[in-house]
Design a protein around this motif. Structure first.
Motif, PDB file in Angstrom:
ATOM      1  N   ASP A  99      11.327   3.842  -2.922  1.00 58.43           N
ATOM      2  CA  ASP A  99      11.614   2.650  -3.725  1.00 58.43           C
ATOM      3  C   ASP A  99      11.446   3.004  -5.192  1.00 58.43           C
ATOM      4  O   ASP A  99      10.351   3.366  -5.623  1.00 58.43           O
ATOM      5  CB  ASP A  99      10.643   1.537  -3.325  1.00 58.43           C
ATOM      6  CG  ASP A  99      10.815   0.269  -4.149  1.00 58.43           C
ATOM      7  OD1 ASP A  99      11.648   0.263  -5.078  1.00 58.43           O
ATOM      8  OD2 ASP A  99      10.096  -0.710  -3.878  1.00 58.43           O
ATOM      9  N   ASP A 102       8.433   1.630  -7.055  1.00 52.29           N
ATOM     10  CA  ASP A 102       7.087   1.941  -6.567  1.00 52.29           C
ATOM     11  C   ASP A 102       6.671   3.282  -7.165  1.00 52.29           C
ATOM     12  O   ASP A 102       7.033   4.343  -6.659  1.00 52.29           O
ATOM     13  CB  ASP A 102       7.102   1.995  -5.042  1.00 52.29           C
ATOM     14  CG  ASP A 102       5.731   2.246  -4.432  1.00 52.29           C
ATOM     15  OD1 ASP A 102       4.824   2.696  -5.155  1.00 52.29           O
ATOM     16  OD2 ASP A 102       5.576   2.005  -3.213  1.00 52.29           O
ATOM     17  N   TRP A 103       5.909   3.240  -8.233  1.00 56.78           N
ATOM     18  CA  TRP A 103       5.613   4.472  -8.963  1.00 56.78           C
ATOM     19  C   TRP A 103       4.862   5.479  -8.103  1.00 56.78           C
ATOM     20  O   TRP A 103       5.115   6.685  -8.184  1.00 56.78           O
ATOM     21  CB  TRP A 103       4.856   4.174 -10.258  1.00 56.78           C
ATOM     22  CG  TRP A 103       3.400   3.828 -10.103  1.00 56.78           C
ATOM     23  CD1 TRP A 103       2.868   2.593  -9.943  1.00 56.78           C
ATOM     24  CD2 TRP A 103       2.296   4.740 -10.113  1.00 56.78           C
ATOM     25  NE1 TRP A 103       1.492   2.669  -9.837  1.00 56.78           N
ATOM     26  CE2 TRP A 103       1.119   3.975  -9.952  1.00 56.78           C
ATOM     27  CE3 TRP A 103       2.178   6.126 -10.237  1.00 56.78           C
ATOM     28  CZ2 TRP A 103      -0.154   4.541  -9.904  1.00 56.78           C
ATOM     29  CZ3 TRP A 103       0.907   6.701 -10.192  1.00 56.78           C
ATOM     30  CH2 TRP A 103      -0.238   5.913 -10.028  1.00 56.78           C
ATOM     31  N   ARG A 104       3.964   5.000  -7.254  1.00 61.27           N
ATOM     32  CA  ARG A 104       3.216   5.931  -6.411  1.00 61.27           C
ATOM     33  C   ARG A 104       4.150   6.636  -5.418  1.00 61.27           C
ATOM     34  O   ARG A 104       4.029   7.847  -5.194  1.00 61.27           O
ATOM     35  CB  ARG A 104       2.108   5.196  -5.657  1.00 61.27           C
ATOM     36  CG  ARG A 104       0.936   4.747  -6.517  1.00 61.27           C
ATOM     37  CD  ARG A 104      -0.135   4.098  -5.655  1.00 61.27           C
ATOM     38  NE  ARG A 104      -0.700   5.060  -4.719  1.00 61.27           N
ATOM     39  CZ  ARG A 104      -1.976   5.431  -4.700  1.00 61.27           C
ATOM     40  NH1 ARG A 104      -2.833   4.909  -5.575  1.00 61.27           N
ATOM     41  NH2 ARG A 104      -2.420   6.299  -3.815  1.00 61.27           N
TER      42      ARG A 104
END
Length: 250
Positions: A99, A102-104
């Motif tokens: 995604d 979604d930075w992680r």
């Protein structure tokens, strides 16, 4: 960021910088061309994969391509430029599956791809010691996607780059360590996927007998599972992301 901005501003420079290979690639070549930069990079990567980076020379590459050595210099000015082409060619610049918001997830995917690339091309670590790999097109695509994943967060430009550099430092350090261990096992005749414990057996036996390292000896004697490099890399990535999230409040 001010120093980078100044360095990139032509008005702040004493003289015009020589165009990079990437700028020259943006300029259409006239007339008939025997070679392409993509073909040169592909042949050089194949040579390095098969024989190691030390085997890559302009003469040997020209022989592989069936051209005169001087013909290569119409496309690359130096060995360092060739290394830039090679490193850019192996970096996975395909779209991130995670995604994008979604930075992680994005950071995790980038880290895992870097490990996969390092293991697939063991010469990459040595090549990166010679060239500015952070400013190649494929590498910058990855940076662009990481910046996109951070865009909605309340971070400054410097903070975003600190996050990216932290991930890069961990990914490269852990991957390089794994590559070097594989190379050592190969040199000693154990195969790249050999058991490191067999190679280190005599050192370990001496260490345990010496009595100088009681805490480490106890850990070993209590029993250690075989190392799982992939799992340890994942653990390191998750720990890094947890720490960055707390440090930057994101």
């Amino acid at each position: 960021m001010a120093n980078i901005k100044k360095a990139c501003d032509p008005a702040e420079q004493d003289g015009a910088a020589q165009p990079s290979i990437w700028e020259r690639l943006d300029t259409p070549r006239g007339g008939r061309t025997t070679l392409t930069h993509e073909g040169i990079a592909e042949a050089a990567v194949a040579l390095a994969d098969a024989e190691g980076l030390e085997a890559v020379s302009m003469r040997k590459l020209a022989d592989r391509l069936g051209v005169a050595t001087m013909a290569l210099y119409r496309y690359v000015d130096s060995k360092d430029e060739l290394l830039e082409l090679m490193t850019d060619a192996v970096i996975d610049s395909t779209a991130v599956v995670a995604d994008p918001g979604d930075w992680r997830a994005v950071f995790r995917e980038v880290a895992l791809r870097r490990r996969e690339t390092a293991l697939a091309h063991p010469w990459l670590s040595a090549a990166q010691a010679h060239v500015p790999t952070t400013l190649t097109p494929s590498r910058n695509l990855a940076v662009e996607r990481m910046l996109g994943a951070l865009e909605a967060l309340p971070l400054t430009g410097d903070q975003k780059m600190q996050l990216i550099r932290a991930l890069d430092s961990y990914s490269r350090g852990a991957s390089d360590g794994e590559v070097y261990q594989r190379m050592m096992l190969e040199r000693r005749g154990f195969g790249y996927d050999g058991d490191i414990r067999i190679l280190l057996r005599s050192n370990m036996q001496w260490l345990l007998r010496s009595g100088r390292y009681p805490r480490f000896a106890k850990v070993v004697q209590d029993g250690l599972a075989p190392a799982d490099a992939a799992a340890e890399f994942d653990l390191g990535v998750e720990a890094l992301l947890d720490g960055l999230a707390v440090r930057f409040g994101i």
